[in-house]
Design a protein around this motif. Structure first.
Motif, PDB file in Angstrom:
ATOM      1  N   ALA A  39       0.852  -1.193   0.000  1.00 22.38           N
ATOM      2  CA  ALA A  39       0.000   0.000   0.000  1.00 22.38           C
ATOM      3  C   ALA A  39       0.889   1.244   0.000  1.00 22.38           C
ATOM      4  N   PRO A  40       1.381   1.646  -1.183  1.00 21.46           N
ATOM      5  CA  PRO A  40       2.311   2.775  -1.265  1.00 21.46           C
ATOM      6  C   PRO A  40       1.732   4.081  -0.715  1.00 21.46           C
ATOM      7  N   THR A  41       2.635   4.893  -0.182  1.00 23.90           N
ATOM      8  CA  THR A  41       2.303   6.214   0.340  1.00 23.90           C
ATOM      9  C   THR A  41       2.802   7.270  -0.639  1.00 23.90           C
ATOM     10  N   PRO A  42       1.976   8.211  -1.057  1.00 21.43           N
ATOM     11  CA  PRO A  42       0.536   8.291  -0.826  1.00 21.43           C
ATOM     12  C   PRO A  42      -0.200   7.322  -1.760  1.00 21.43           C
ATOM     13  N   PRO A  43      -1.476   7.033  -1.477  1.00 19.68           N
ATOM     14  CA  PRO A  43      -2.240   6.182  -2.389  1.00 19.68           C
ATOM     15  C   PRO A  43      -2.353   6.840  -3.769  1.00 19.68           C
ATOM     16  N   ASN A  44      -2.416   6.012  -4.796  1.00 19.36           N
ATOM     17  CA  ASN A  44      -2.622   6.501  -6.157  1.00 19.36           C
ATOM     18  C   ASN A  44      -4.142   6.627  -6.350  1.00 19.36           C
ATOM     19  N   TYR A  45      -4.658   7.809  -6.081  1.00 14.74           N
ATOM     20  CA  TYR A  45      -6.115   8.011  -6.083  1.00 14.74           C
ATOM     21  C   TYR A  45      -6.733   7.807  -7.465  1.00 14.74           C
ATOM     22  N   LYS A  46      -6.025   8.185  -8.510  1.00 17.33           N
ATOM     23  CA  LYS A  46      -6.552   8.007  -9.871  1.00 17.33           C
ATOM     24  C   LYS A  46      -6.692   6.511 -10.182  1.00 17.33           C
ATOM     25  N   GLN A  47      -5.683   5.744  -9.822  1.00 18.66           N
ATOM     26  CA  GLN A  47      -5.712   4.297 -10.040  1.00 18.66           C
ATOM     27  C   GLN A  47      -6.820   3.645  -9.199  1.00 18.66           C
ATOM     28  N   TRP A  48      -6.965   4.098  -7.950  1.00 20.10           N
ATOM     29  CA  TRP A  48      -8.011   3.566  -7.089  1.00 20.10           C
ATOM     30  C   TRP A  48      -9.399   3.880  -7.643  1.00 20.10           C
ATOM     31  N   ALA A  49      -9.607   5.095  -8.124  1.00 18.26           N
ATOM     32  CA  ALA A  49     -10.909   5.467  -8.675  1.00 18.26           C
ATOM     33  C   ALA A  49     -11.273   4.564  -9.856  1.00 18.26           C
ATOM     34  N   LYS A  50     -10.306   4.289 -10.708  1.00 19.21           N
ATOM     35  CA  LYS A  50     -10.526   3.407 -11.867  1.00 19.21           C
ATOM     36  C   LYS A  50     -10.858   1.996 -11.395  1.00 19.21           C
ATOM     37  N   ARG A  51     -10.057   1.491 -10.460  1.00 19.27           N
ATOM     38  CA  ARG A  51     -10.266   0.138  -9.939  1.00 19.27           C
ATOM     39  C   ARG A  51     -11.652   0.003  -9.298  1.00 19.27           C
ATOM     40  N   LEU A  52     -12.007   0.951  -8.448  1.00 16.53           N
ATOM     41  CA  LEU A  52     -13.274   0.888  -7.730  1.00 16.53           C
ATOM     42  C   LEU A  52     -14.466   1.004  -8.678  1.00 16.53           C
ATOM     43  N   HIS A  53     -14.317   1.810  -9.729  1.00 21.56           N
ATOM     44  CA  HIS A  53     -15.373   1.927 -10.734  1.00 21.56           C
ATOM     45  C   HIS A  53     -15.615   0.570 -11.398  1.00 21.56           C
ATOM     46  N   GLU A  54     -14.536  -0.175 -11.644  1.00 25.82           N
ATOM     47  CA  GLU A  54     -14.647  -1.492 -12.283  1.00 25.82           C
ATOM     48  C   GLU A  54     -15.140  -2.560 -11.297  1.00 25.82           C
ATOM     49  N   LYS A  55     -14.632  -2.546 -10.070  1.00 28.15           N
ATOM     50  CA  LYS A  55     -14.925  -3.594  -9.088  1.00 28.15           C
ATOM     51  C   LYS A  55     -16.261  -3.413  -8.377  1.00 28.15           C
TER      52      LYS A  55
END
Length: 158
Positions: A39-55
């Motif tokens: 869990a890298p610091t800081p989180p990659n918010y753009k990548q998370w938004a994409k992932r969460l949209h898909e999942k």
């Protein structure tokens, strides 16, 4: 506690929850280096938004705060199960899992499977999952251990 389906305005909060829950793990279980690779610091918010949209995870809400989330893929794969450090041991993951299990039965899934961390392994074992194999995963050159686990979903008599 309210269980909801993911909505985009919660993306940053979920990414932060993931980061906080990984970094709160006792250093005797995973080292600081392992947690940073996971869990890298800081989180990659753009990548998370994409992932969460898909999942489209199930999220647990208490007092308008995301306190946990769990993902169920179409094939029965549980990809993420995380609870905010301040809410661990309070039934959040259990409530999410019960919701996920109901959804899995609605989708007529016959099997659930997960790659569980050392921390998550007892949670899934307690719910009838069995270990298929131990894995050693490399993230950014750092080795992490997890366990492939599965559970066959029994039919419910109607």
């Amino acid at each position: 506690m309210d269980i909801q389906i993911y909505s985009a305005e919660r993306a940053r909060e979920i990414a932060d929850l993931f980061h906080q829950s990984v970094h709160a793990i006792d250093p005797s279980v995973y080292t600081a280096e392992q947690k940073e690779a996971w869990a890298p610091t800081p989180p990659n918010y753009k990548q998370w938004a994409k992932r969460l949209h898909e999942k489209r995870p199930f999220i647990a809400i208490i007092d308008d705060q995301v306190v946990g989330f769990m993902e169920l893929d179409t094939d029965g794969h549980i990809d993420c199960t995380y609870t905010h450090p301040d809410f661990q041991g309070k039934g959040v993951a259990s409530t999410l899992y019960e919701h996920l299990l109901t959804e899995a039965r609605t989708r007529d899934l016959k099997r659930l499977y997960v790659e569980a961390s050392l921390i998550a392994k007892p949670f899934f074992k307690h719910r009838g999952f069995s270990v298929v194999k131990k894995n050693e995963v490399q993230r950014k050159g750092v080795s992490l251990v997890n366990f492939s686990m599965e559970k066959h979903i029994p039919l419910i008599n109607s």
